[in-house]
Design a protein around this motif. Structure first.
Motif, PDB file in Angstrom:
ATOM      1  N   ALA A  47       1.086  -1.153  -0.259  1.00 37.76           N
ATOM      2  CA  ALA A  47      -0.023  -0.456  -0.187  1.00 37.76           C
ATOM      3  C   ALA A  47       0.877   0.776  -0.367  1.00 37.76           C
ATOM      4  CB  ALA A  47      -0.730   0.537   1.373  1.00 37.76           C
ATOM      5  N   PHE A  48       1.701   1.593   0.349  1.00 38.91           N
ATOM      6  CA  PHE A  48       2.947   2.538   0.929  1.00 38.91           C
ATOM      7  C   PHE A  48       3.409   2.397  -0.782  1.00 38.91           C
ATOM      8  CE2 PHE A  48       7.841   3.728   1.198  1.00 38.91           C
ATOM      9  CZ  PHE A  48       7.473   4.459   1.235  1.00 38.91           C
ATOM     10  N   LEU A  49       3.566   1.673  -0.916  1.00 39.23           N
ATOM     11  CA  LEU A  49       4.407   1.633  -2.724  1.00 39.23           C
ATOM     12  C   LEU A  49       3.823   2.219  -3.594  1.00 39.23           C
ATOM     13  CD1 LEU A  49       7.153  -1.640  -2.549  1.00 39.23           C
ATOM     14  CD2 LEU A  49       7.695   0.914  -2.653  1.00 39.23           C
ATOM     15  N   SER A  50       2.011   1.457  -3.322  1.00 37.92           N
ATOM     16  CA  SER A  50       1.121   2.346  -4.545  1.00 37.92           C
ATOM     17  C   SER A  50       0.780   3.637  -3.484  1.00 37.92           C
ATOM     18  CB  SER A  50       0.187   1.552  -4.153  1.00 37.92           C
ATOM     19  OG  SER A  50       0.479   0.561  -4.303  1.00 37.92           O
ATOM     20  N   SER A  51       1.685   4.356  -3.297  1.00 38.32           N
ATOM     21  CA  SER A  51       0.765   5.265  -2.270  1.00 38.32           C
ATOM     22  C   SER A  51       1.473   6.627  -3.018  1.00 38.32           C
ATOM     23  CB  SER A  51       0.519   5.576  -1.067  1.00 38.32           C
ATOM     24  OG  SER A  51       2.082   5.861  -0.664  1.00 38.32           O
ATOM     25  N   PRO A  52       0.975   7.780  -3.545  1.00 40.96           N
ATOM     26  CA  PRO A  52       1.916   9.089  -3.735  1.00 40.96           C
ATOM     27  C   PRO A  52       2.668   9.835  -2.478  1.00 40.96           C
ATOM     28  CG  PRO A  52      -0.971   9.608  -3.712  1.00 40.96           C
ATOM     29  CD  PRO A  52      -0.392   8.667  -2.788  1.00 40.96           C
ATOM     30  N   VAL A  53       2.642   9.023  -0.771  1.00 42.22           N
ATOM     31  CA  VAL A  53       4.239   9.124   0.281  1.00 42.22           C
ATOM     32  C   VAL A  53       5.089   8.558  -0.673  1.00 42.22           C
ATOM     33  CG1 VAL A  53       4.278   8.281   2.160  1.00 42.22           C
ATOM     34  CG2 VAL A  53       2.546   9.382   1.946  1.00 42.22           C
ATOM     35  N   SER A  54       4.612   7.542  -1.241  1.00 43.57           N
ATOM     36  CA  SER A  54       6.435   6.718  -1.934  1.00 43.57           C
ATOM     37  C   SER A  54       6.551   7.951  -3.068  1.00 43.57           C
ATOM     38  CB  SER A  54       6.505   5.774  -1.914  1.00 43.57           C
ATOM     39  OG  SER A  54       5.173   4.817  -2.478  1.00 43.57           O
ATOM     40  N   SER A  55       5.847   8.486  -3.504  1.00 39.74           N
ATOM     41  CA  SER A  55       6.408   8.999  -4.950  1.00 39.74           C
ATOM     42  C   SER A  55       7.808   9.104  -5.562  1.00 39.74           C
ATOM     43  CB  SER A  55       5.453  10.273  -5.571  1.00 39.74           C
ATOM     44  OG  SER A  55       6.152  11.722  -4.403  1.00 39.74           O
ATOM     45  N   PHE A  56       9.050   9.208  -4.756  1.00 42.99           N
ATOM     46  CA  PHE A  56       9.954   9.122  -6.019  1.00 42.99           C
ATOM     47  C   PHE A  56      11.076   8.185  -5.594  1.00 42.99           C
ATOM     48  CE2 PHE A  56      14.762  10.945  -5.076  1.00 42.99           C
ATOM     49  CZ  PHE A  56      14.507  11.148  -6.695  1.00 42.99           C
ATOM     50  N   ILE A  57      10.640   6.928  -5.651  1.00 49.64           N
ATOM     51  CA  ILE A  57      10.777   5.329  -4.705  1.00 49.64           C
ATOM     52  C   ILE A  57       9.994   4.319  -6.516  1.00 49.64           C
ATOM     53  CG2 ILE A  57      10.901   3.187  -4.213  1.00 49.64           C
ATOM     54  CD1 ILE A  57      10.250   4.779  -1.231  1.00 49.64           C
ATOM     55  N   SER A  58      11.249   4.314  -7.718  1.00 48.94           N
ATOM     56  CA  SER A  58      10.583   3.521  -8.713  1.00 48.94           C
ATOM     57  C   SER A  58      11.772   2.921  -8.730  1.00 48.94           C
ATOM     58  CB  SER A  58      10.105   4.486  -9.639  1.00 48.94           C
ATOM     59  OG  SER A  58       9.505   3.625 -10.451  1.00 48.94           O
ATOM     60  N   GLY A  59      11.314   1.439  -9.146  1.00 48.17           N
ATOM     61  CA  GLY A  59      12.525   0.521  -9.736  1.00 48.17           C
ATOM     62  C   GLY A  59      13.215  -0.409  -9.079  1.00 48.17           C
ATOM     63  N   VAL A  60      12.256  -0.036  -7.968  1.00 49.66           N
ATOM     64  CA  VAL A  60      13.074  -1.097  -6.575  1.00 49.66           C
ATOM     65  C   VAL A  60      12.855  -2.335  -6.833  1.00 49.66           C
ATOM     66  CG1 VAL A  60      13.265  -0.936  -4.150  1.00 49.66           C
ATOM     67  CG2 VAL A  60      13.683   0.758  -5.071  1.00 49.66           C
ATOM     68  N   ALA A  61      13.847  -3.532  -5.889  1.00 55.17           N
ATOM     69  CA  ALA A  61      13.310  -4.479  -5.056  1.00 55.17           C
ATOM     70  C   ALA A  61      13.116  -4.579  -3.908  1.00 55.17           C
ATOM     71  CB  ALA A  61      13.692  -6.039  -6.730  1.00 55.17           C
ATOM     72  N   LEU A  62      12.702  -4.890  -3.133  1.00 55.79           N
ATOM     73  CA  LEU A  62      12.681  -4.653  -1.503  1.00 55.79           C
ATOM     74  C   LEU A  62      12.444  -5.996  -1.307  1.00 55.79           C
ATOM     75  CD1 LEU A  62      12.696  -2.271   0.457  1.00 55.79           C
ATOM     76  CD2 LEU A  62      11.096  -2.994   0.546  1.00 55.79           C
ATOM     77  N   PRO A  63      13.153  -6.265  -0.459  1.00 57.08           N
ATOM     78  CA  PRO A  63      13.277  -7.861   0.016  1.00 57.08           C
ATOM     79  C   PRO A  63      12.587  -7.794   1.709  1.00 57.08           C
ATOM     80  CG  PRO A  63      15.704  -7.215  -0.076  1.00 57.08           C
ATOM     81  CD  PRO A  63      14.925  -6.125  -0.668  1.00 57.08           C
ATOM     82  N   ILE A  64      11.324  -8.184   1.723  1.00 61.10           N
ATOM     83  CA  ILE A  64      10.985  -8.214   3.380  1.00 61.10           C
ATOM     84  C   ILE A  64      10.729  -9.685   3.639  1.00 61.10           C
ATOM     85  CG2 ILE A  64       8.891  -7.598   4.227  1.00 61.10           C
ATOM     86  CD1 ILE A  64       7.599  -5.559   1.808  1.00 61.10           C
ATOM     87  N   ASP A  65      11.634 -10.030   4.694  1.00 68.62           N
ATOM     88  CA  ASP A  65      12.147 -11.088   5.043  1.00 68.62           C
ATOM     89  C   ASP A  65      12.820 -11.159   6.498  1.00 68.62           C
ATOM     90  OD1 ASP A  65      14.806  -9.753   5.088  1.00 68.62           O
ATOM     91  OD2 ASP A  65      15.624 -11.916   3.144  1.00 68.62           O
ATOM     92  N   GLY A  66      12.609  -9.921   7.287  1.00 65.69           N
ATOM     93  CA  GLY A  66      13.556  -9.908   8.854  1.00 65.69           C
ATOM     94  C   GLY A  66      14.875 -10.389   8.683  1.00 65.69           C
ATOM     95  N   GLY A  67      15.234  -9.624   7.270  1.00 63.21           N
ATOM     96  CA  GLY A  67      17.060 -10.003   7.664  1.00 63.21           C
ATOM     97  C   GLY A  67      17.606 -11.249   6.768  1.00 63.21           C
ATOM     98  N   ALA A  68      17.275 -11.755   6.774  1.00 64.40           N
ATOM     99  CA  ALA A  68      17.161 -13.878   6.319  1.00 64.40           C
ATOM    100  C   ALA A  68      18.628 -13.643   5.233  1.00 64.40           C
ATOM    101  CB  ALA A  68      16.113 -14.374   6.655  1.00 64.40           C
ATOM    102  N   SER A  69      17.832 -13.137   4.429  1.00 62.35           N
ATOM    103  CA  SER A  69      19.379 -13.113   2.998  1.00 62.35           C
ATOM    104  C   SER A  69      20.347 -12.307   3.316  1.00 62.35           C
ATOM    105  CB  SER A  69      17.999 -12.395   1.648  1.00 62.35           C
ATOM    106  OG  SER A  69      17.957 -11.295   2.201  1.00 62.35           O
ATOM    107  N   ALA A  70      21.566 -13.243   2.763  1.00 59.23           N
ATOM    108  CA  ALA A  70      22.853 -13.281   2.781  1.00 59.23           C
ATOM    109  C   ALA A  70      23.235 -11.748   2.222  1.00 59.23           C
ATOM    110  CB  ALA A  70      23.314 -14.365   3.010  1.00 59.23           C
ATOM    111  N   SER A  71      22.170 -12.104   1.202  1.00 58.48           N
ATOM    112  CA  SER A  71      22.845 -10.633   0.361  1.00 58.48           C
ATOM    113  C   SER A  71      22.792  -9.492   0.417  1.00 58.48           C
ATOM    114  CB  SER A  71      21.213 -10.679  -1.329  1.00 58.48           C
ATOM    115  OG  SER A  71      21.591  -9.869  -1.996  1.00 58.48           O
ATOM    116  N   ASN A  72      23.921  -8.970  -0.204  1.00 57.41           N
ATOM    117  CA  ASN A  72      24.736  -7.131   0.082  1.00 57.41           C
ATOM    118  C   ASN A  72      23.427  -6.819  -0.601  1.00 57.41           C
ATOM    119  OD1 ASN A  72      26.624  -8.180   1.974  1.00 57.41           O
ATOM    120  ND2 ASN A  72      28.178  -8.146  -0.128  1.00 57.41           N
TER     121      ASN A  72
END
Length: 265
Positions: A239-264
């Motif tokens: 919902a945040f990424l769909s909203s005008p509040v995030s209007s300067f965010i585009s082209g992002v792939a955002l992990p939502i995993d509690g920090g589990a991935s080891a990727s930099n």
């Protein structure tokens, strides 16, 4: 925070359960008019009632059954919010996961099916939605993919491989459709969806865990925040990424995993 979504029109594919449903719930709670989608009409109807229970007073929540691998059905699905709400401001794409298998046990047909379900469903949805998203004050696309895009998961060769194409598509859309439409992806790790609940409950029945809570603790063992995710945490991010509040965010792939991935990255 007011996400300024009241009165907007949204479509969430594959939203009769799981993370798609949570995303639809979060959008409706912010006042957006939402069309949910699924193939099972009974499950979809139940999801619509659930989401209506949490929706803002002025939000309308509807369901539309459609198979995302059927091009004509996807066209009709995208027309539904346009016909009902007068336009389409936000598209959230989701799809069920392909079967869990290692590479050498995966058939050509399963590769084709996974590409059709995970990639071409997004292609069809975006192609149909694009003129409507451009027509508004700032259209958005959010694709629900998987943390497997960042870090391969054992025995999930289809998800590891094919979902990466979805994120490549999302990144391309973020430039080709700019500035009228923003496109982002979310990469969920383990969340307490019905599928995870089923697996934990099976573990309890088979004696692997002493209790459901013990099973959840085991699943959370390598997650730095110490627990698995609540689907609504991902839904509110969508919902945040769909909203005008995030209007300067585009082209992002955002992990939502509690920090589990080891990727930099």
């Amino acid at each position: 925070m007011d996400l300024q979504l009241a009165g907007d029109a949204a479509l969430v594919t594959a939203s009769s359960s799981g993370l798609g449903k949570a995303s639809a719930r979060a959008l409706a709670a912010e006042g957006a008019n939402v069309v949910l989608n699924g193939r099972d009409e009974e499950l979809l109807a139940a999801a619509v009632e659930d989401v209506r229970g949490d929706a803002a007073a002025d939000a309308t929540v509807l369901g539309h059954a459609a198979d995302l691998t059927d091009a004509d059905a996807v066209e009709a699905l995208v027309r539904r919010p346009v016909d009902e709400f007068g336009g389409l401001d936000h598209l959230v794409t989701s799809a069920g996961g392909p079967p869990a298998k290692p590479f050498l046990e995966t058939t050509d047909e399963e590769w084709d099916d996974a590409f059709d379900l995970l990639v071409k469903s997004v292609v069809r949805s975006v192609r149909a939605a694009e003129p409507h998203l451009r027509a508004g004050d700032g259209g958005t696309i959010v694709t629900i993919a998987s943390i497997s895009v960042k870090e391969a998961v054992d025995d999930l060769v289809l998800s590891n491989s094919v979902r990466a194409g979805v994120v490549g598509l999302e990144k391309t859309l973020s430039t080709e459709l700019a500035p009228d439409v923003r496109a982002n992806a979310v990469l969920p790790g383990t969340h307490e969806t019905a599928r995870v609940e089923e697996l934990v409950e099976r573990g309890v029945r088979e004696g692997e865990y002493d209790s459901y809570e013990a099973g959840l603790d085991d699943w959370a063992g390598e997650i730095p925040v110490g627990r698995i995710g609540d689907p609504m945490e991902l839904g509110r991010t969508v919902a945040f990424l769909s909203s005008p509040v995030s209007s300067f965010i585009s082209g992002v792939a955002l992990p939502i995993d509690g920090g589990a991935s080891a990727s930099n990255l």
